[in-house]
Design a protein around this motif. Structure first.
Motif, mmCIF file in Angstrom:
data_model
loop_
_atom_site.group_PDB
_atom_site.id
_atom_site.type_symbol
_atom_site.label_atom_id
_atom_site.label_comp_id
_atom_site.label_asym_id
_atom_site.label_seq_id
_atom_site.Cartn_x
_atom_site.Cartn_y
_atom_site.Cartn_z
ATOM 1 N N ALA A 116 0.852 -1.187 0.000
ATOM 2 C CA ALA A 116 0.000 0.000 0.000
ATOM 3 C C ALA A 116 0.889 1.238 0.000
ATOM 4 N N PRO A 117 0.828 2.087 -1.019
ATOM 5 C CA PRO A 117 1.599 3.330 -0.996
ATOM 6 C C PRO A 117 1.198 4.182 0.203
ATOM 7 N N VAL A 118 2.189 4.784 0.842
ATOM 8 C CA VAL A 118 1.939 5.622 2.020
ATOM 9 C C VAL A 118 2.273 7.081 1.717
ATOM 10 N N ALA A 119 3.503 7.349 1.294
ATOM 11 C CA ALA A 119 3.894 8.724 0.976
ATOM 12 C C ALA A 119 5.218 8.733 0.238
ATOM 13 N N ILE A 120 5.327 9.609 -0.758
ATOM 14 C CA ILE A 120 6.627 9.901 -1.361
ATOM 15 C C ILE A 120 7.384 10.788 -0.374
ATOM 16 N N ALA A 121 8.640 10.462 -0.137
ATOM 17 C CA ALA A 121 9.404 11.202 0.869
ATOM 18 C C ALA A 121 10.369 12.212 0.262
ATOM 19 N N ALA A 122 11.074 11.821 -0.800
ATOM 20 C CA ALA A 122 12.130 12.686 -1.326
ATOM 21 C C ALA A 122 12.373 12.384 -2.794
ATOM 22 N N LEU A 123 12.919 13.363 -3.479
ATOM 23 C CA LEU A 123 13.292 13.206 -4.884
ATOM 24 C C LEU A 123 14.804 13.216 -5.009
ATOM 25 N N ALA A 124 15.297 12.319 -5.855
ATOM 26 C CA ALA A 124 16.727 12.261 -6.144
ATOM 27 C C ALA A 124 16.958 12.539 -7.619
ATOM 28 N N HIS A 125 17.922 13.396 -7.896
ATOM 29 C CA HIS A 125 18.410 13.564 -9.258
ATOM 30 C C HIS A 125 19.655 12.685 -9.361
ATOM 31 N N HIS A 126 19.689 11.798 -10.324
ATOM 32 C CA HIS A 126 20.873 10.966 -10.500
ATOM 33 C C HIS A 126 21.978 11.777 -11.184
ATOM 34 N N GLY A 127 23.205 11.399 -10.899
ATOM 35 C CA GLY A 127 24.321 12.107 -11.485
ATOM 36 C C GLY A 127 25.318 11.163 -12.128
ATOM 37 N N LEU A 128 26.012 11.656 -13.130
ATOM 38 C CA LEU A 128 27.120 10.936 -13.750
ATOM 39 C C LEU A 128 28.406 11.605 -13.290
ATOM 40 N N ALA A 129 29.248 10.840 -12.593
ATOM 41 C CA ALA A 129 30.521 11.372 -12.106
ATOM 42 C C ALA A 129 31.662 10.502 -12.603
ATOM 43 N N ARG A 281 12.130 21.647 9.445
ATOM 44 C CA ARG A 281 13.313 22.261 8.841
ATOM 45 C C ARG A 281 14.548 21.388 8.988
ATOM 46 N N SER A 282 14.689 20.709 10.113
ATOM 47 C CA SER A 282 15.868 19.865 10.303
ATOM 48 C C SER A 282 15.869 18.693 9.330
ATOM 49 N N VAL A 283 14.680 18.187 9.002
ATOM 50 C CA VAL A 283 14.585 17.090 8.030
ATOM 51 C C VAL A 283 14.903 17.610 6.632
ATOM 52 N N VAL A 284 14.298 18.735 6.272
ATOM 53 C CA VAL A 284 14.557 19.330 4.950
ATOM 54 C C VAL A 284 16.051 19.595 4.772
ATOM 55 N N ASP A 285 16.672 20.164 5.789
ATOM 56 C CA ASP A 285 18.100 20.466 5.703
ATOM 57 C C ASP A 285 18.941 19.193 5.691
ATOM 58 N N GLY A 286 18.518 18.196 6.453
ATOM 59 C CA GLY A 286 19.245 16.934 6.480
ATOM 60 C C GLY A 286 19.227 16.242 5.130
ATOM 61 N N LEU A 287 18.089 16.298 4.444
ATOM 62 C CA LEU A 287 18.004 15.704 3.112
ATOM 63 C C LEU A 287 18.807 16.526 2.107
ATOM 64 N N ALA A 288 18.743 17.833 2.245
ATOM 65 C CA ALA A 288 19.502 18.694 1.335
ATOM 66 C C ALA A 288 20.996 18.420 1.439
ATOM 67 N N ALA A 289 21.459 18.081 2.641
ATOM 68 C CA ALA A 289 22.887 17.827 2.843
ATOM 69 C C ALA A 289 23.386 16.643 2.028
ATOM 70 N N VAL A 290 22.469 15.734 1.666
ATOM 71 C CA VAL A 290 22.860 14.586 0.843
ATOM 72 C C VAL A 290 22.255 14.691 -0.562
ATOM 73 N N GLY A 291 21.856 15.912 -0.934
ATOM 74 C CA GLY A 291 21.417 16.151 -2.309
ATOM 75 C C GLY A 291 20.010 15.727 -2.624
ATOM 76 N N LEU A 292 19.155 15.571 -1.618
ATOM 77 C CA LEU A 292 17.773 15.149 -1.849
ATOM 78 C C LEU A 292 16.809 16.288 -1.571
ATOM 79 N N LEU A 293 15.704 16.286 -2.294
ATOM 80 C CA LEU A 293 14.670 17.293 -2.134
ATOM 81 C C LEU A 293 13.498 16.687 -1.387
ATOM 82 N N ALA A 294 13.177 17.218 -0.215
ATOM 83 C CA ALA A 294 12.020 16.734 0.527
ATOM 84 C C ALA A 294 10.774 16.940 -0.330
ATOM 85 N N GLN A 295 9.889 15.945 -0.344
ATOM 86 C CA GLN A 295 8.757 16.001 -1.248
ATOM 87 C C GLN A 295 7.420 15.925 -0.515
#
Length: 326
Positions: A116-129, A281-295
């Protein structure tokens, strides 16, 4: 008013009170995550888990259990067998519910019937490095393609696992450029990035957040990202679409699921608590620190996105020609 009726109304009022809702909350939920600790997705699970305490859904913070292996499938197999009482959720990138049905002839779970879907949490942009195996003069995708064509013995890229979204992005890049790129699957992002840093593999595709610290320090070069717009945490890095590779545009979400038989009221309660956590805010910032966008999303929005992405990736997987039996 009769004593019986007054008692019944009092019972209803008590049941509707915040105290009663609190009493119905899960004592301590578990969140299953199918990859090792330390990756961007693991941060999502842990940041949200911390903020569930004291909600109508959970009395205490959730415990995160890393069930690493099989490209994230082990966690979902465990979720399928878990009690449907709201006490167990799983977090997964959409690879495991959107793409794997096109890759595996037989999955041990049915993404539509078993969860059962509950919630989308974050968006990731993939990168080529690219890492030290590739000359420092290579600073964009065009340059990497030219180098890989001239150095076929080293023309390789890693991904978090066979059948993952980054795996297919690399395969589509190779097909679009008429270039043979050898795929090196890892058990999650962390070991792949480690080998990229050590020069064991030339390039890697994975959530861009897993590269950011090394990109900023100059140890790796992030050449492009997969979002519709540039990643706000690395605005100097162009998107694939800006480099004429619009087919590689994807924003992969990490979403929470519950076992399918979970009562809708418990799914709604978990979804509400997760969405509230994602506004902290702490969650949003925590996700941003690893390149994720809270959704954040409703269960219905997540279900619609899952269906749409499943339909999109079917033809792409067939074009690449990869299956679990390949």
């Amino acid at each position: 008013m009769s004593l019986t009726r007054r008692s019944a109304l009092a019972a209803l009022a008590t049941a509707a009170s915040p105290l009663a809702a609190r009493a119905q909350a899960v004592e301590q939920p578990r969140i299953l995550y199918g990859f090792p600790p330390g990756s961007a997705g693991d941060v999502v699970a842990r940041r949200v888990a911390e903020r569930l305490a004291g909600s109508a859904y959970a009395k205490n913070a959730a415990v995160v259990e890393n069930r690493a292996g099989a490209g994230g499938r082990l966690a979902l197999e465990a979720l399928k067998a878990a009690p449907a009482d709201g006490s167990v959720l799983a977090l997964t990138p959409f690879t495991a519910t959107v793409i794997y049905p096109h890759v595996y002839r037989r999955l041990a779970y049915d993404p539509l019937a078993d969860f059962a879907p509950v919630a989308i949490a974050a968006l990731a942009h993939h990168g080529l490095a690219v890492g030290p195996l590739v000359p420092a003069t290579v600073t964009d995708v065009k340059g990497f393609v030219a180098w890989a064509r001239a150095n076929p013995d080293h023309a390789s890229y890693g991904s978090p696992g066979a059948g993952s979204t980054p795996h297919f992005l690399g395969a589509l890049l190779g097909l679009g450029q008429n270039l043979e790129l050898r795929h090196v699957p890892y058990r999650g992002s962390v070991p792949g990035v480690t080998e990229l840093l050590g020069g064991q593999v030339a390039a890697m595709l994975t959530p861009a957040g897993d590269f950011l610290a090394h990109h900023r320090s100059g140890k790796l070069r992030l050449l492009a990202t997969s979002g519709r717009a540039r990643l706000p945490f690395a605005p100097e890095v162009p998107t694939f679409a800006e480099r004429g590779l619009a087919e590689l545009t994807v924003e992969e979400w990490f979403g929470f699921y519950a076992p399918a038989p979970t009562p809708p009221r418990l799914v709604a309660s978990a979804s509400s608590a997760i969405n509230a956590a994602l506004k902290d805010r702490s969650v949003v910032d925590g996700l941003a620190a690893v390149g994720l966008l809270a959704q954040g999303s409703t269960p219905e929005e997540m279900a619609r996105s899952q269906r749409a992405e499943h339909e999109r990736w079917g033809p792409l997987v067939r074009r690449v020609g990869f299956t679990a039996d390949s």
